[in-house]
Scaffold this motif. Structure first.
Motif, PDB file in Angstrom:
ATOM      1  N   SER A 137       7.923  82.469  79.700  1.00 25.38           N
ATOM      2  CA  SER A 137       8.432  82.238  78.348  1.00 25.38           C
ATOM      3  C   SER A 137       7.691  81.280  77.768  1.00 25.38           C
ATOM      4  CB  SER A 137      10.142  81.648  78.691  1.00 25.38           C
ATOM      5  OG  SER A 137      10.481  80.861  77.451  1.00 25.38           O
ATOM      6  N   GLY A 138       7.441  80.113  78.262  1.00 26.49           N
ATOM      7  CA  GLY A 138       6.425  79.327  77.437  1.00 26.49           C
ATOM      8  C   GLY A 138       6.835  78.463  76.158  1.00 26.49           C
ATOM      9  N   ALA A 139       8.244  78.706  75.590  1.00 23.05           N
ATOM     10  CA  ALA A 139       8.582  78.149  74.360  1.00 23.05           C
ATOM     11  C   ALA A 139       8.501  76.631  74.477  1.00 23.05           C
ATOM     12  CB  ALA A 139       9.597  78.683  73.708  1.00 23.05           C
ATOM     13  N   VAL A 140       9.339  76.093  75.468  1.00 24.57           N
ATOM     14  CA  VAL A 140       9.637  74.691  75.633  1.00 24.57           C
ATOM     15  C   VAL A 140       8.292  73.914  76.120  1.00 24.57           C
ATOM     16  CG1 VAL A 140      10.926  73.103  77.133  1.00 24.57           C
ATOM     17  CG2 VAL A 140      12.177  75.088  76.500  1.00 24.57           C
ATOM     18  N   ARG A 141       7.183  74.635  76.672  1.00 17.79           N
ATOM     19  CA  ARG A 141       6.098  74.080  77.176  1.00 17.79           C
ATOM     20  C   ARG A 141       5.569  73.635  75.622  1.00 17.79           C
ATOM     21  NH1 ARG A 141       0.804  76.073  78.295  1.00 17.79           N
ATOM     22  NH2 ARG A 141       1.281  78.022  77.635  1.00 17.79           N
ATOM     23  N   VAL A 142       5.655  74.236  74.621  1.00 14.27           N
ATOM     24  CA  VAL A 142       4.756  73.830  73.566  1.00 14.27           C
ATOM     25  C   VAL A 142       5.755  73.202  72.444  1.00 14.27           C
ATOM     26  CG1 VAL A 142       2.944  75.365  73.744  1.00 14.27           C
ATOM     27  CG2 VAL A 142       4.969  76.193  72.299  1.00 14.27           C
ATOM     28  N   GLY A 143       6.947  72.758  73.014  1.00 18.36           N
ATOM     29  CA  GLY A 143       7.847  71.953  72.046  1.00 18.36           C
ATOM     30  C   GLY A 143       8.726  72.746  71.285  1.00 18.36           C
ATOM     31  N   MET A 144       8.801  74.022  71.702  1.00 16.98           N
ATOM     32  CA  MET A 144       9.631  75.101  70.727  1.00 16.98           C
ATOM     33  C   MET A 144      10.720  75.666  71.584  1.00 16.98           C
ATOM     34  SD  MET A 144       6.864  77.095  68.285  1.00 16.98           S
ATOM     35  CE  MET A 144       5.295  76.074  67.398  1.00 16.98           C
ATOM     36  N   ALA A 145      11.459  76.663  70.988  1.00 23.46           N
ATOM     37  CA  ALA A 145      12.673  77.041  71.694  1.00 23.46           C
ATOM     38  C   ALA A 145      12.684  78.701  71.762  1.00 23.46           C
ATOM     39  CB  ALA A 145      14.040  76.645  71.039  1.00 23.46           C
ATOM     40  N   PRO A 146      12.942  79.248  72.619  1.00 23.63           N
ATOM     41  CA  PRO A 146      12.848  80.942  72.672  1.00 23.63           C
ATOM     42  C   PRO A 146      13.290  81.641  71.556  1.00 23.63           C
ATOM     43  CG  PRO A 146      13.841  79.842  74.779  1.00 23.63           C
ATOM     44  CD  PRO A 146      13.916  78.677  73.766  1.00 23.63           C
ATOM     45  N   ASP A 147      12.893  82.601  71.095  1.00 22.83           N
ATOM     46  CA  ASP A 147      13.417  83.575  70.249  1.00 22.83           C
ATOM     47  C   ASP A 147      13.211  84.983  70.752  1.00 22.83           C
ATOM     48  OD1 ASP A 147      10.668  84.049  70.198  1.00 22.83           O
ATOM     49  OD2 ASP A 147      10.338  83.236  68.170  1.00 22.83           O
ATOM     50  N   ALA A 148      13.408  85.827  69.805  1.00 17.97           N
ATOM     51  CA  ALA A 148      13.713  87.301  69.895  1.00 17.97           C
ATOM     52  C   ALA A 148      14.985  87.923  70.897  1.00 17.97           C
ATOM     53  CB  ALA A 148      12.249  87.623  70.662  1.00 17.97           C
ATOM     54  N   GLY A 149      15.987  86.796  70.627  1.00 21.18           N
ATOM     55  CA  GLY A 149      17.066  87.176  71.547  1.00 21.18           C
ATOM     56  C   GLY A 149      16.986  87.109  73.003  1.00 21.18           C
ATOM     57  N   VAL A 150      16.131  86.201  73.308  1.00 21.37           N
ATOM     58  CA  VAL A 150      15.825  85.827  74.752  1.00 21.37           C
ATOM     59  C   VAL A 150      16.774  85.020  75.598  1.00 21.37           C
ATOM     60  CG1 VAL A 150      14.279  84.767  76.496  1.00 21.37           C
ATOM     61  CG2 VAL A 150      13.214  86.456  74.764  1.00 21.37           C
ATOM     62  N   THR A 151      17.525  84.289  74.653  1.00 20.58           N
ATOM     63  CA  THR A 151      18.532  83.363  75.438  1.00 20.58           C
ATOM     64  C   THR A 151      19.765  84.212  75.573  1.00 20.58           C
ATOM     65  OG1 THR A 151      19.300  82.908  73.144  1.00 20.58           O
ATOM     66  CG2 THR A 151      17.668  81.283  74.205  1.00 20.58           C
ATOM     67  N   VAL A 152      19.677  85.163  75.174  1.00 23.12           N
ATOM     68  CA  VAL A 152      20.960  86.283  75.519  1.00 23.12           C
ATOM     69  C   VAL A 152      20.606  87.406  76.313  1.00 23.12           C
ATOM     70  CG1 VAL A 152      22.518  87.937  74.579  1.00 23.12           C
ATOM     71  CG2 VAL A 152      22.187  85.681  73.319  1.00 23.12           C
ATOM     72  N   THR A 153      19.427  87.937  76.151  1.00 21.20           N
ATOM     73  CA  THR A 153      18.978  89.088  76.864  1.00 21.20           C
ATOM     74  C   THR A 153      18.552  88.813  78.228  1.00 21.20           C
ATOM     75  OG1 THR A 153      16.993  89.013  75.740  1.00 21.20           O
ATOM     76  CG2 THR A 153      18.605  90.707  74.759  1.00 21.20           C
ATOM     77  N   LEU A 154      17.623  87.720  78.399  1.00 20.41           N
ATOM     78  CA  LEU A 154      17.347  87.356  79.588  1.00 20.41           C
ATOM     79  C   LEU A 154      18.604  86.930  80.517  1.00 20.41           C
ATOM     80  CD1 LEU A 154      14.943  86.529  81.410  1.00 20.41           C
ATOM     81  CD2 LEU A 154      14.975  84.366  80.766  1.00 20.41           C
ATOM     82  N   THR A 155      19.472  86.297  80.035  1.00 22.24           N
ATOM     83  CA  THR A 155      20.746  86.001  80.904  1.00 22.24           C
ATOM     84  C   THR A 155      21.375  87.103  81.488  1.00 22.24           C
ATOM     85  OG1 THR A 155      21.214  83.731  79.564  1.00 22.24           O
ATOM     86  CG2 THR A 155      22.959  84.673  80.730  1.00 22.24           C
ATOM     87  N   GLN A 156      21.320  88.208  80.383  1.00 24.12           N
ATOM     88  CA  GLN A 156      22.009  89.345  80.906  1.00 24.12           C
ATOM     89  C   GLN A 156      21.285  90.089  82.104  1.00 24.12           C
ATOM     90  OE1 GLN A 156      24.788  90.887  79.650  1.00 24.12           O
ATOM     91  NE2 GLN A 156      25.579  89.198  78.551  1.00 24.12           N
ATOM     92  N   LEU A 157      20.075  90.067  81.755  1.00 22.69           N
ATOM     93  CA  LEU A 157      19.080  90.663  82.897  1.00 22.69           C
ATOM     94  C   LEU A 157      19.225  89.910  84.378  1.00 22.69           C
ATOM     95  CD1 LEU A 157      16.096  91.488  80.521  1.00 22.69           C
ATOM     96  CD2 LEU A 157      17.642  92.967  81.713  1.00 22.69           C
ATOM     97  N   VAL A 158      18.953  88.493  84.348  1.00 24.62           N
ATOM     98  CA  VAL A 158      18.818  88.029  85.475  1.00 24.62           C
ATOM     99  C   VAL A 158      19.909  86.842  85.857  1.00 24.62           C
ATOM    100  CG1 VAL A 158      16.582  88.045  85.032  1.00 24.62           C
ATOM    101  CG2 VAL A 158      17.376  85.920  84.408  1.00 24.62           C
ATOM    102  N   GLY A 159      20.780  86.768  85.067  1.00 25.28           N
ATOM    103  CA  GLY A 159      22.048  85.695  85.270  1.00 25.28           C
ATOM    104  C   GLY A 159      21.601  84.165  84.690  1.00 25.28           C
ATOM    105  N   LEU A 160      22.603  83.603  84.256  1.00 27.86           N
ATOM    106  CA  LEU A 160      22.608  82.567  83.637  1.00 27.86           C
ATOM    107  C   LEU A 160      21.699  81.395  84.327  1.00 27.86           C
ATOM    108  CD1 LEU A 160      23.251  80.230  81.171  1.00 27.86           C
ATOM    109  CD2 LEU A 160      25.307  79.852  82.552  1.00 27.86           C
ATOM    110  N   ARG A 161      21.764  81.092  85.770  1.00 27.40           N
ATOM    111  CA  ARG A 161      21.149  80.343  86.568  1.00 27.40           C
ATOM    112  C   ARG A 161      19.780  80.442  86.495  1.00 27.40           C
ATOM    113  NH1 ARG A 161      24.151  76.305  86.660  1.00 27.40           N
ATOM    114  NH2 ARG A 161      25.666  77.063  88.100  1.00 27.40           N
ATOM    115  N   LYS A 162      19.383  81.635  86.948  1.00 23.75           N
ATOM    116  CA  LYS A 162      17.828  82.242  86.872  1.00 23.75           C
ATOM    117  C   LYS A 162      17.169  82.063  85.471  1.00 23.75           C
ATOM    118  CE  LYS A 162      15.738  82.916  89.933  1.00 23.75           C
ATOM    119  NZ  LYS A 162      14.811  81.930  90.581  1.00 23.75           N
ATOM    120  N   ALA A 163      17.830  82.319  84.253  1.00 24.48           N
ATOM    121  CA  ALA A 163      17.399  82.260  83.044  1.00 24.48           C
ATOM    122  C   ALA A 163      17.060  80.921  82.660  1.00 24.48           C
ATOM    123  CB  ALA A 163      18.522  82.824  82.161  1.00 24.48           C
ATOM    124  N   THR A 164      18.167  80.096  82.927  1.00 27.83           N
ATOM    125  CA  THR A 164      18.017  78.512  82.624  1.00 27.83           C
ATOM    126  C   THR A 164      16.694  77.970  83.394  1.00 27.83           C
ATOM    127  OG1 THR A 164      20.391  78.178  82.423  1.00 27.83           O
ATOM    128  CG2 THR A 164      18.987  76.325  82.855  1.00 27.83           C
TER     129      THR A 164
END
Length: 265
Positions: A137-164
């Motif tokens: 993902s890398g967003a937090v690593r450079v002081g930013m936040a995820p985009d492209a809907g990843v906060t939703v789609t990744l959770t659907q793909l791998v589950g909330l705990r793993k996405a977190t």
């Protein structure tokens, strides 16, 4: 399209639209012209009845390393405004990919990182990757936040705990690890990506297009409304964070290949 274009699109006689990310010198890093061209290519696929499946690949050593950090860093205090525009183009492109009535296959080699690379992986219907591919993902690593809907789609793909874990700790996932958690469809040998991806795409050439389109709509419809709800908040957050000292430090650290020193400002 000219080979000088940041996005190359060809539709073969079997109806496979080959969409190639074409900024290899920048690891296919996304800037505004790149995203505008990507959106235009996806819209062309929407309007072309000859297209039965879309295959996304990256030119050069990497699929897509995310946003172009050098372009971002060059914007200085204007970065928040620039990222508002870039994020808007990325968001409508992701939405357009999900709304396509034909399957979208991402064929990944090298790195798929950031809202661009990692986001495209999460927005595709199928993902075929080489054994040496890496995902972050890398967003937090450079002081930013995820985009492209990843906060939703990744959770659907791998589950909330793993996405977190993925979004907050930024591990670099191997292809085997990404496959094991459900992020990928298939892993293939490095020298077989083109052959395997095209073979996978060909199964949709003679499939019932209305059934494929309706089923895809139903699948993404269960997620799409939530993704759409989150996109404006993601855009606001990304733009806001890009104006912080920590964000500028994060971009500088990536370019200078060193560990960042965040101050919380």
């Amino acid at each position: 399209m000219s080979d000088e274009n940041p996005i190359l699109l060809d539709v073969d006689t079997d109806g496979i639209a080959r969409l190639r990310l074409n900024r290899p010198a920048a690891s296919n890093g996304m800037d505004v012209p790149f995203l505008q061209a990507l959106h235009a290519a996806v819209l062309h696929c929407h309007g072309n009845p000859a297209v039965h499946v879309v295959l996304i690949t990256g030119e050069g050593k990497n699929f897509c390393a995310g946003g172009d950090v050098r372009v971002f860093a060059s914007k200085g205090e204007q970065l928040p405004d620039y990222l508002r525009e870039a994020t808007a183009w990325l968001q409508i492109t992701v939405a357009a990919l999900q709304q396509l009535t034909v399957p979208v296959i991402a064929a990944v080699h090298g790195f798929a990182a950031g809202g661009g690379g990692f986001g495209l992986v999460c927005a595709s219907d199928f993902v075929i990757a080489t054994e040496s591919a890496r995902f972050m993902s890398g967003a937090v690593r450079v002081g930013m936040a995820p985009d492209a809907g990843v906060t939703v789609t990744l959770t659907q793909l791998v589950g909330l705990r793993k996405a977190t874990e993925i979004l907050l700790t930024n591990p670099t996932l191997t292809a085997a690890e990404a496959l094991a958690i459900g992020l990928l469809t298939k892993v293939v040998p490095d020298d077989a990506l083109e052959t395997e991806a095209v073979a996978y795409a060909r199964q949709f050439v003679d499939a019932a297009p209305q059934a494929i389109g309706a089923t895809k709509r139903l699948l993404w419809g269960g997620v799409g409304a939530t993704v759409a709800d989150r996109l404006p908040e993601e855009a606001r957050t990304v733009s806001e964070l890009s104006g912080t000292a920590d964000s500028r430090e994060g971009l500088a650290a990536v370019i200078e290949r060193r560990a960042p020193k965040f101050t919380g400002k």
